[in-house]
Design a protein around this motif. Sequence first.
Motif, short mmCIF file in Angstrom:
data_model
loop_
_atom_site.label_atom_id
_atom_site.label_comp_id
_atom_site.label_asym_id
_atom_site.label_seq_id
_atom_site.Cartn_x
_atom_site.Cartn_y
_atom_site.Cartn_z
N PRO A 1 0.83 -1.21 0.00
CA PRO A 1 0.00 0.00 0.00
C PRO A 1 0.87 1.25 0.00
O PRO A 1 1.95 1.27 0.58
CB PRO A 1 -0.80 -0.13 1.29
CG PRO A 1 -0.06 -1.07 2.14
CD PRO A 1 0.77 -1.92 1.27
N SER B 1 1.65 -6.23 -5.77
CA SER B 1 0.44 -5.45 -6.07
C SER B 1 0.53 -4.13 -5.33
O SER B 1 0.62 -4.12 -4.10
CB SER B 1 -0.81 -6.21 -5.62
OG SER B 1 -0.90 -7.44 -6.25
N VAL C 1 -1.27 -0.84 -4.06
CA VAL C 1 -2.64 -0.44 -3.73
C VAL C 1 -2.59 0.95 -3.12
O VAL C 1 -1.93 1.16 -2.10
CB VAL C 1 -3.29 -1.43 -2.74
CG1 VAL C 1 -4.69 -0.99 -2.39
CG2 VAL C 1 -3.29 -2.83 -3.31
N TYR D 1 -4.08 3.81 -0.93
CA TYR D 1 -5.02 3.84 0.20
C TYR D 1 -4.85 5.14 0.98
O TYR D 1 -3.87 5.85 0.83
CB TYR D 1 -4.79 2.63 1.11
CG TYR D 1 -3.66 2.78 2.11
CD1 TYR D 1 -3.94 2.89 3.47
CD2 TYR D 1 -2.34 2.83 1.71
CE1 TYR D 1 -2.93 3.03 4.39
CE2 TYR D 1 -1.32 2.96 2.63
CZ TYR D 1 -1.62 3.06 3.96
OH TYR D 1 -0.62 3.20 4.88
N VAL E 1 -6.68 -3.21 2.44
CA VAL E 1 -5.25 -3.44 2.30
C VAL E 1 -4.78 -4.59 3.19
O VAL E 1 -4.03 -5.46 2.76
CB VAL E 1 -4.48 -2.13 2.63
CG1 VAL E 1 -3.02 -2.40 2.84
CG2 VAL E 1 -4.67 -1.13 1.52
#
Length: 93
Positions: free
Chosen positions: A54, A75, A77, A79, A90
């Motif tokens: 994240p 990945s 992400v 947030y 997350v």
Amino acid sequence: MATLPAAVLSTRGAMKQGRSSFSGHRITILGAGGFMGRYVTSRLGAVGCQMVLPYRGDELYMRHLKPMADLGAISFVKYSIRRLEDVEKVVAG
């Protein structure tokens, strides 16, 4: 029967895990863009973990982490720490 050199023996166990393998772990690393996060991400990527990283700012600050694991193993992400839904998403992976 011929014996293998010590260098070959030491790498045989490592061939079961490592890049291009999946260890079965999916890990969320909060703070991966920081000083220690870079090394933790590299180590976990070397043993074949899938990672969720994240980030709060721009993805450009995280792109140096892309080569730390196989393609698709990381990945990113986006947030917001202030939105509970984002944090739950997350942490759930």
